[in-house]
Write an enzyme that holds these catalytic residues in place. Structure first.
Site, mmCIF file in Angstrom:
data_model
loop_
_atom_site.group_PDB
_atom_site.id
_atom_site.type_symbol
_atom_site.label_atom_id
_atom_site.label_comp_id
_atom_site.label_asym_id
_atom_site.label_seq_id
_atom_site.Cartn_x
_atom_site.Cartn_y
_atom_site.Cartn_z
ATOM 1 N N GLU A 1 68.330 44.807 -30.676
ATOM 2 C CA GLU A 1 68.859 45.930 -29.889
ATOM 3 C C GLU A 1 70.301 45.693 -29.472
ATOM 4 O O GLU A 1 71.124 46.611 -29.496
ATOM 5 C CB GLU A 1 67.999 46.178 -28.635
ATOM 6 C CG GLU A 1 66.562 46.605 -28.921
ATOM 7 C CD GLU A 1 66.422 48.015 -29.485
ATOM 8 O OE1 GLU A 1 67.429 48.722 -29.586
ATOM 9 O OE2 GLU A 1 65.289 48.376 -29.852
ATOM 10 N N ARG B 1 73.144 48.261 -30.939
ATOM 11 C CA ARG B 1 73.782 49.161 -29.976
ATOM 12 C C ARG B 1 75.134 48.622 -29.500
ATOM 13 O O ARG B 1 76.130 49.345 -29.495
ATOM 14 C CB ARG B 1 72.865 49.387 -28.767
ATOM 15 C CG ARG B 1 71.536 49.991 -29.192
ATOM 16 C CD ARG B 1 70.740 50.498 -28.029
ATOM 17 N NE ARG B 1 69.314 50.516 -28.354
ATOM 18 C CZ ARG B 1 68.444 51.387 -27.863
ATOM 19 N NH1 ARG B 1 68.814 52.297 -27.016
ATOM 20 N NH2 ARG B 1 67.172 51.329 -28.207
ATOM 21 N N ASP C 1 61.305 49.438 -41.009
ATOM 22 C CA ASP C 1 62.299 50.480 -41.328
ATOM 23 C C ASP C 1 63.716 50.054 -41.707
ATOM 24 O O ASP C 1 64.128 50.112 -42.857
ATOM 25 C CB ASP C 1 62.339 51.535 -40.203
ATOM 26 C CG ASP C 1 62.447 50.967 -38.776
ATOM 27 O OD1 ASP C 1 62.661 49.765 -38.633
ATOM 28 O OD2 ASP C 1 62.323 51.755 -37.817
ATOM 29 N N GLU D 1 65.696 60.321 -36.214
ATOM 30 C CA GLU D 1 65.498 60.100 -37.660
ATOM 31 C C GLU D 1 65.398 61.376 -38.489
ATOM 32 O O GLU D 1 65.859 61.414 -39.640
ATOM 33 C CB GLU D 1 64.253 59.227 -37.900
ATOM 34 C CG GLU D 1 64.377 57.784 -37.424
ATOM 35 C CD GLU D 1 64.247 57.604 -35.917
ATOM 36 O OE1 GLU D 1 63.753 58.541 -35.236
ATOM 37 O OE2 GLU D 1 64.645 56.540 -35.404
HETATM 38 C C1 DMJ Z 1 67.303 53.468 -32.645
HETATM 39 O O1 DMJ Z 1 67.605 52.480 -31.738
HETATM 40 C C2 DMJ Z 1 67.593 53.037 -34.052
HETATM 41 O O2 DMJ Z 1 67.688 54.153 -34.884
HETATM 42 C C3 DMJ Z 1 66.551 52.098 -34.595
HETATM 43 O O3 DMJ Z 1 66.779 51.806 -35.960
HETATM 44 C C4 DMJ Z 1 65.188 52.711 -34.466
HETATM 45 N N1 DMJ Z 1 64.909 53.209 -33.139
HETATM 46 C C5 DMJ Z 1 65.910 53.961 -32.428
HETATM 47 C C6 DMJ Z 1 65.836 55.453 -32.585
HETATM 48 O O4 DMJ Z 1 64.626 56.017 -32.769
#
Ligand code: DMJ
Length: 459
Positions: free
Chosen positions: A79, A83, A212, A346
């Site tokens: 995270e 971010r 993912d 998404e």
């Molecule tokens: C975000 O922090 C990013 O897109 C991450 O890859 C997946 N989760 C959240 C959004 O849903």
């Protein structure tokens, strides 16, 4: 929408990580290990490309004067990377402001101790102050998570570019080396790996949560390298082949979806998180084998269509966290616990990529439907909030304005309705938090501001 979300964050939660719009306060959250201002760092590039100049200046000043990197607490390496490192890198590349470079290099160094494991596979949690790291308590047998250690490559390669210090690239190349060496069941990558032994811990495979963005970063590593990173390309297309053979399914009603795989048994469930894959398959279509290009574009369109159906089949026209394809259901959530929508990006992310690849106006129509649904069901008096049940006509709000709503959802919607040369896909790749990073050209350094495609709106 961005101005409204930002103004309310600024008014009620300034310096905290995210706004709680119903109670009109901020929360600091537990994922960032004491780091503050997640919404500020996540919003810098969105404010900048939207020409919200005063807001951007104020955000920059906060980063310069308040953002402190030596905090103690449980920080998620993943995270913080997507971010904070991603947000600061983008802000630097878009604006050329030295403060962002200084801050991101300071932060990058603090993440390195997480890689001190017997295999070099980083642990999931790190204390930025002391440098100690450990695994998530909930991950089986002290394992690390594929989507976490597999979603560092883009940012770490740029950290090496900026510092001239190869250590960051070495760390992520070491992860790749291990992943290449290890045996993969049916060519698939399970979600949990032991950082101590380098072996898979469970055979659960998902293109949604836990897996993912690992897949996303393979194709984006290739694109960000100006198509020089042949190894990433090979890994991406082999992984996609395994996904197609083992996970891609067609429902009786004709919807294409990505099931999850548990030791060979399919769970016919697709998460909202997996909906990014429409965009991923689309951006990788051109570089596949020539005879498969149209097939990949079709697959991307089909996945995006299915995700749109998950929105269309709800009362609010927003999609659930997970939807199923069994027991007579198609693209709807059956369990109460899967019915929430937390402002995730998404689905609109895939609309944006599909629009750029095809210019089919339906993607703008679908994006506009999402805008209207957000306005109707998620806008509250003091910000935007997630909702607990997308099938309920009177929404119950979760009191959280996620920072990724400002970083991703609103940015992708803005780009969907902008010209293709605003952050052109020929020049930029977006990290998994929608922070644009420049493609690294062979004979031209990316280290500058005022990068292509933003002059028209930037301050
Ligand atoms: C975000 O922090 C990013 O897109 C991450 O890859 C997946 N989760 C959240 C959004 O849903």
């Amino acid at each position: 929408m961005m101005k409204f979300a930002w103004d309310n964050y600024r008014r009620y939660a300034w310096g905290k990580n995210e706004l709680q719009p119903l109670t009109r306060n901020g929360h600091t959250g537990s994922m960032f290990g004491g780091l503050r201002g997640a919404s500020i760092v996540d919003s810098l590039d969105t404010l900048y490309i939207m020409g919200l100049n005063e807001e951007y200046e104020e955000a920059k000043e906060w980063v310069e004067t308040v953002l402190d990197m030596s905090t103690n607490g449980e920080a998620s390496l993943f995270e913080v990377n997507i971010r904070y490192v991603g947000g600061l890198l983008s802000a630097y590349y878009l604006t050329g402001e030295e403060v962002f470079k200084r801050k991101v290099l300071e932060l990058g160094d603090k993440l390195l101790p997480a890689f001190n494991t017997p295999t070099g596979i980083p642990r999931g949690v790190i204390n930025l102050g002391s440098g100690t790291s450990w695994s998530w308590g909930w991950a089986s047998a002290g394992s690390s998570i594929l989507a976490e250690f597999g979603t560092l490559h883009l940012e770490f390669v740029h950290l090496s570019e900026l510092t001239g210090n190869p250590v960051f690239t070495e760390k992520v190349m070491n992860i790749r080396k291990l992943l290449n060496k290890i045996e993969k069941p049916h060519g698939l990558y399970p979600n949990f790996l032991s950082p101590a032994t380098g072996n898979w811990v469970q055979h659960h495979v998902s293109v949604g949560g836990l897996g993912d963005s690992f897949y996303e970063y393979l194709i984006k590593s290739y694109l960000m390298s100006d198509k020089q990173d042949e190894e990433a390309k090979k890994m991406y297309y082999s992984a996609l082949e395994a996904i197609e053979s083992n996970l891609v399914q067609k429902s009786p009603g004709g919807l294409t979806y990505l099931a999850e795989w548990r030791g060979g048994i399919l769970d016919h469930k697709m998460g909202h998180l997996a909906c990014f894959s429409g965009g991923m398959v689309a951006i990788g279509a051109d570089d596949g084998q020539p005879e498969k290009r149209q097939h990949y574009l079709d697959l991307a369109a089909e996945i995006t269509h299915t995700c749109h159906e998950s929105y269309k089949r709800s009362a609010t026209k927003l999609g659930p966290e997970a939807f199923r394809f069994d027991g007579g259901t198609e693209a709807t959530a059956t369990r109460l616990s899967d019915r929430y929508y937390i402002l995730r990006p998404e689905v609109v992310e895939s609309y944006m990529y599909m629009w750029r690849m095809t210019h089919d106006p339906k993607y703008r129509q679908w994006g506009w439907e999402a805008v209207e649904a957000l306005e109707q069901h998620c806008r509250v008096e003091s910000g935007f909030s997630g909702i607990r049940d997308v099938y309920a006509t009177t929404p119950s709000h979760d009191n959280m304005q996620q920072s990724f709503f400002l970083a991703e959802t609103l940015k992708y919607l803005y780009l969907l309705f902008s010209d293709d040369d605003l952050l052109s896909l020929d020049d930029w790749v977006f990290n998994t938090e929608a922070h644009p990073l420049p493609i690294i050209r062979q004979n031209c350094s990316p280290e500058r501001g005022g990068a292509p495609g933003i002059e028209a709106t930037g301050p």
